[in-house]
Design a protein around this motif. Structure first.
Motif, PDB file in Angstrom:
ATOM      1  N   TRP A  93      -5.527   1.898   0.310  1.00  0.00           N
ATOM      2  CA  TRP A  93      -4.396   1.160  -0.289  1.00  0.00           C
ATOM      3  C   TRP A  93      -4.211   1.541  -1.731  1.00  0.00           C
ATOM      4  O   TRP A  93      -2.852   1.838  -2.127  1.00  0.00           O
ATOM      5  N   ASP A 130       8.611   3.940  -3.923  1.00  0.00           N
ATOM      6  CA  ASP A 130       8.206   2.447  -3.796  1.00  0.00           C
ATOM      7  C   ASP A 130       8.957   1.663  -5.086  1.00  0.00           C
ATOM      8  O   ASP A 130       8.759   1.904  -6.204  1.00  0.00           O
ATOM      9  N   PRO A 131       9.918   1.073  -4.957  1.00  0.00           N
ATOM     10  CA  PRO A 131      10.547   0.496  -5.954  1.00  0.00           C
ATOM     11  C   PRO A 131       9.705  -0.524  -6.804  1.00  0.00           C
ATOM     12  O   PRO A 131       9.899  -0.766  -7.912  1.00  0.00           O
ATOM     13  N   ALA A 132       8.715  -1.070  -6.151  1.00  0.00           N
ATOM     14  CA  ALA A 132       7.650  -1.929  -6.840  1.00  0.00           C
ATOM     15  C   ALA A 132       6.939  -1.331  -7.865  1.00  0.00           C
ATOM     16  O   ALA A 132       6.594  -1.844  -8.784  1.00  0.00           O
ATOM     17  N   THR A 142      -3.550  -4.230   2.726  1.00  0.00           N
ATOM     18  CA  THR A 142      -2.764  -3.467   3.687  1.00  0.00           C
ATOM     19  C   THR A 142      -1.331  -3.581   3.634  1.00  0.00           C
ATOM     20  O   THR A 142      -0.924  -4.450   2.797  1.00  0.00           O
ATOM     21  N   LYS A 143      -0.766  -2.420   4.139  1.00  0.00           N
ATOM     22  CA  LYS A 143       0.678  -2.465   3.969  1.00  0.00           C
ATOM     23  C   LYS A 143       1.004  -3.470   4.990  1.00  0.00           C
ATOM     24  O   LYS A 143       2.269  -4.402   4.531  1.00  0.00           O
ATOM     25  N   HIS A 144       0.456  -3.616   6.082  1.00  0.00           N
ATOM     26  CA  HIS A 144       0.852  -4.939   6.871  1.00  0.00           C
ATOM     27  C   HIS A 144      -0.516  -4.714   7.968  1.00  0.00           C
ATOM     28  O   HIS A 144      -1.190  -3.726   8.009  1.00  0.00           O
ATOM     29  N   ARG A 163      -5.218  -8.970   4.078  1.00  0.00           N
ATOM     30  CA  ARG A 163      -3.846  -9.066   3.917  1.00  0.00           C
ATOM     31  C   ARG A 163      -3.456  -8.580   2.559  1.00  0.00           C
ATOM     32  O   ARG A 163      -2.196  -7.631   2.290  1.00  0.00           O
ATOM     33  N   PRO A 164      -4.155  -8.811   1.402  1.00  0.00           N
ATOM     34  CA  PRO A 164      -3.467  -8.279   0.315  1.00  0.00           C
ATOM     35  C   PRO A 164      -3.706  -6.548  -0.034  1.00  0.00           C
ATOM     36  O   PRO A 164      -3.431  -5.978  -0.884  1.00  0.00           O
ATOM     37  N   ARG A 197       6.054   4.822   1.078  1.00  0.00           N
ATOM     38  CA  ARG A 197       4.773   5.020   0.301  1.00  0.00           C
ATOM     39  C   ARG A 197       3.865   4.722   1.450  1.00  0.00           C
ATOM     40  O   ARG A 197       3.605   3.533   1.819  1.00  0.00           O
TER      41      ARG A 197
END
Lengths: 648, 167
Positions: A158, A373-375, A194-196, A191-192, A221
């Motif tokens: 990640w 990645d916009p974030a 992984t991408k999904h 959950r926090p 990404r």
């Protein structure tokens, strides 16, 4: 060097294999022990393992279902087929109670399932494989502890944006939430990180979920995706399976093309700049934009600095290369960042280890940030021109618009002067091997004809400094999470990935890091992988010791090991060739032996204790305020008030 | 430093398990503070709408929106700060007001606010009211002197006004 000779003769004896699985005897007395070699050490012949499956090449072609049992599809068979359809040739993992039906379907499948010794090793192998090949890696663990052992590699993937699909077993659906044996809420836990992630309760969903998971992991990404597989779902049967061609991912559409107007502004800023600098990270390797970077750098005469994740994205031998920047980056790179008037960040995320004190980072520069990645854009540093898109695509659009620059003598000369002023350096000592010297020698002996992996700590930073990396996918290190124990299993995974290219993998590790995941020697030896392990053995946790030396009044709390294993005999116990070197005169010869020895080999290098990594920007310090050598280290640290500073 | 505003974020999400947990976890991990969060079905059965109200400065909001958009099951994320919207909240409020004249006064307050009495006992009554957040706050303030025994607010739901109606 009788050790060295002994090592090479041993590698021949390893070709004799015994096919029984007997437990090695406990040697009550010396007479019962295996024969000793010339150096007086026990010579150990490894016990036999099943031959490595050579079926990898077959997995992309051939009729489907030929490996499948008659009758309806089990969930496990659907999953296996879905993996094959994604082109998966290799998986790393360990079976478990809830996964038995899945492993049963692997039994005849044309897929290379590598049995590891600890799930953490499986996860890092999948990462190493993914980073060496650019393909999606796959790791698998059973429910409960199998899954939680994967949490560290998942987080590592990640943080470093590595495309890996993690498969975990889960207890039967009716037991989920009942605190059943070997149950862990792994989708909740991950959950926090992984991408999904997916919990697949219905086998009909498997083909779509697997397709989505590989798409999510490998595009945009990149990152880890987890699929949790309840036992009853894997055992359920289906007469018909439909294989979807499309996916239902309305919320996931990564931006590939950069905004044309922003790209034009970027070209204008480059034209107007006197002192531009490219700051390139791991995103450039994921996007495979090396050619575009070289074109841009050469057309507009822009020097390039790389992050540790970016090493190899731009060739180290290129005259515009300034070396790594950041906490342990070079003096020249950090001075260049501090003095540039235009910073072009490509696939980098302004990590705190790179920027140091944010308000002083490239303070004079206009900033352009190209990232998929916009974030990541404007997260830590406000930029003047954000461009969301794939780096290669953006640069392809940019380069034709960039005005050619014939010469940029003043700026490039200034950087060259900084490089000359404080190059990476160390002073050799009589009778002692210095760690920097090991890295310098590795670079000379290997000449870049291998993949490098590192563990985490001082040796990692020295590797970043001393190893010139000229190609992408050739330098693999745990940079974001900083996972000690990553380097060796990652080397094993990378070795599987580059096996067809005949490349060896050099794992640069340390006594501290290697002991965190060394059990995978069994996999490396068992599959005859050309993994060359170099242990920088200083008997302590070097980076911890360095911080204690600089910031905690030389109180070495728990950073020195009071007992070390004999790494040579340890490696031999697994059937690897190994030797030790302690005299600087023998270092090059030993490294040559290491590279010439077939299969897995280990070199235990006894290095001087107490060497520290310089330059160093103390955490939270400004990038042009580097500690350059030991003489000023403690004084500067104290002046900056670090004596009482909380280490991170 | 940019000023802090109250933002209403409307998010269309895939109607799958785990999405709420993902959003809640994301807010918690990055230290974003939610004032209210509602989730409910939409006209499309595969989608749910989350309405999130939070106090944030511009930089924080930008990160919130970007982080939400990063979630693959997040289909659409909009900040309604500069968009004409319809916003409603509902409250259920149980008022003590046992005594005759005080009870009449309290019921009159409910009446004035266009509330509805949905439960009545000799000891108390329960009123239901929908409206803007200000209206809800006003009735709560007006009924407080009569003795509020219990109160449940729904949190805000919001939609943009029809584009044709605006332009």
């Amino acid at each position: 060097m009788s050790d060295l000779d002994a090592g090479s003769s041993k590698s021949e004896s390893r070709s004799k294999r015994d096919t029984t699985h007997k437990i090695p005897p406990v040697h009550a007395d010396r007479a019962n022990r295996p024969p000793l070699d010339d150096a007086g050490r026990t010579r150990i012949t490894p016990r036999v393992l099943a031959p490595a499956s050579e079926s990898a090449a077959a997995c992309r072609v051939g009729p489907r279902r030929s490996y499948k049992s008659q009758g309806p599809w089990s969930g496990g068979e659907i999953l296996t087929e879905a993996l094959l359809r994604e082109g998966v040739e290799i998986l790393f993992g360990i079976p478990g109670g809830v996964l038995l039906s899945l492993f049963d379907s692997f039994y005849h499948a044309p897929i290379n399932m590598i049995l590891v010794r600890h799930e953490q090793g499986a996860g890092h192998m999948a990462e190493g494989y993914a980073r060496a090949t650019g393909r999606v890696g796959v790791a698998i663990g059973t429910s409960g502890p199998g899954a939680t052992n994967l949490v560290t590699p998942i987080t590592d993937a990640w943080m470093d944006s590595v495309p890996v699909v993690f498969l975990t077993g889960q207890v039967a659906s009716n037991l989920i939430g009942a605190d059943a044996f070997q149950e862990a809420d792994i989708t909740g836990i991950t959950r926090p990180i992984t991408k999904h992630n997916y919990l697949v309760k219905n086998a009909d969903d498997l083909p779509r979920v697997v397709k989505e998971a590989f798409h999510l992991a490998g595009t945009g990404r990149p990152g880890p995706v987890l699929i949790d597989l309840p036992k009853d779902m894997l055992m359920s049967a289906r007469d018909e399976v439909s294989w979807p061609e499309t996916m239902r991912l309305r919320g996931y559409q990564p931006t590939i093309e950069g905004h044309a107007g922003q790209i034009k502004r970027m070209a204008e800023l480059i034209a107007a700049s006197k002192r531009p600098l490219l700051y390139v990270g791991g995103g450039a390797i994921a996007s495979r934009c090396t050619a575009e970077l070289i074109a841009l750098s050469e057309k507009a005469k822009i020097p390039v600095t790389l992050t540790s994740m970016g090493l190899g994205a731009f060739p180290a031998e290129h005259p515009h290369y300034v070396s790594m920047l950041g906490m342990h980056g070079s003096f020249a790179a950090n001075m260049a960042v501090s003095h540039c008037d235009l910073l072009l960040a490509i696939g980098a995320r302004f990590d705190d280890r790179v920027t140091g004190r944010l308000d002083r980072f490239a303070a004079q520069a206009k900033k352009v940030h190209v990232d998929i990645d916009p974030a990541s854009v404007s997260k830590n540093v406000k930029v003047d021109v954000p461009i969301v898109g794939d780096a290669a695509t953006v640069l392809q659009a940019l380069v034709p618009q960039v005005k050619p620059v014939d010469a940029r003598a003043e700026w490039l000369d200034q950087i060259a002067a900084w490089q000359k002023e404080h190059p990476y350096g160390y002073s050799r000592r009589e009778g002692e091997i210095l760690p920097q010297q090991v890295l310098e020698s590795i670079a000379k002996v290997t000449r870049g004809e291998c993949v490098y992996t590192t563990d985490v700590g001082q040796h990692q930073m020295w590797a970043c400094q001393w190893i010139p990396v000229n190609e992408p996918h050739r330098f693999i290190s745990s940079c974001g999470l900083g996972t000690m124990g990553f380097g060796f299993p990652a080397a094993v995974g990378a070795a599987f990935g580059v096996r067809s290219q005949g490349l060896p993998v050099v794992c640069i590790t340390s006594d501290g890091s290697f002991q965190m995941c060394l059990q995978e020697l069994a996999v490396s030896v068992g599959h005859q992988l050309p993994v060359k392990i170099v242990i920088l053995n200083n008997g302590c946790l070097g980076m911890i010791r360095q911080w204690q030396h600089m910031f905690f009044g030389e109180r070495y709390s728990c950073s020195e090991m009071n007992l070390q294993p004999d790494f040579v005999r340890l490696a031999e116990a697994y059937g690897a060739s190994a030797t030790r070197v302690a005299d600087p005169k023998d270092l090059n010869k030993a490294l040559k032996w290491l590279m010439a020895t077939p299969g897995t080999a280990l070199l235990d290098v006894v290095t001087a204790r107490g060497e520290n990594v310089y330059p160093m920007v103390p955490a939270g310090g400004a990038s042009d305020e580097m500690i350059l050598d030991p003489k000023e280290a403690v004084a500067i640290a104290q002046r900056l008030g670090f004596e009482s500073f909380e280490a991170d | 430093m940019s000023g802090t505003n109250r933002h209403i974020i409307s998010a269309l999400v895939e109607n799958e398990h785990g999405v709420l947990a993902k959003v809640a976890g994301l807010f918690a991990a990055r230290g974003f503070n939610i004032e209210s969060l509602t989730v409910g079905p939409t006209e499309d059965t595969t989608l749910s709408r989350m309405t999130i109200v939070l106090l944030a400065d511009d930089d924080t909001l930008e990160q919130v929106v970007k982080q939400l958009r990063r979630v693959p099951t997040m289909v659409k994320v909009q900040d309604y700060l500069d968009t004409p919207t319809i916003q409603r909240e509902m409250v259920l409020i149980r008022v003590q007001a046992g005594d005759g004249s005080r009870r009449l006064e309290a019921l009159e307050v409910v009446n004035v606010f266009n509330g509805k009495v949905v439960d009545l006992t000799p000891k108390d009554f329960t009123a239901e009211l929908t409206g803007s957040e200000n209206k809800i706050q006003a009735i709560v303030d007006c009924l407080r002197p009569y003795g509020i025994k219990e109160l449940a607010r729904s949190g805000k739901v919001a939609m943009t006004r029809s584009p044709t109606a605006v332009r």
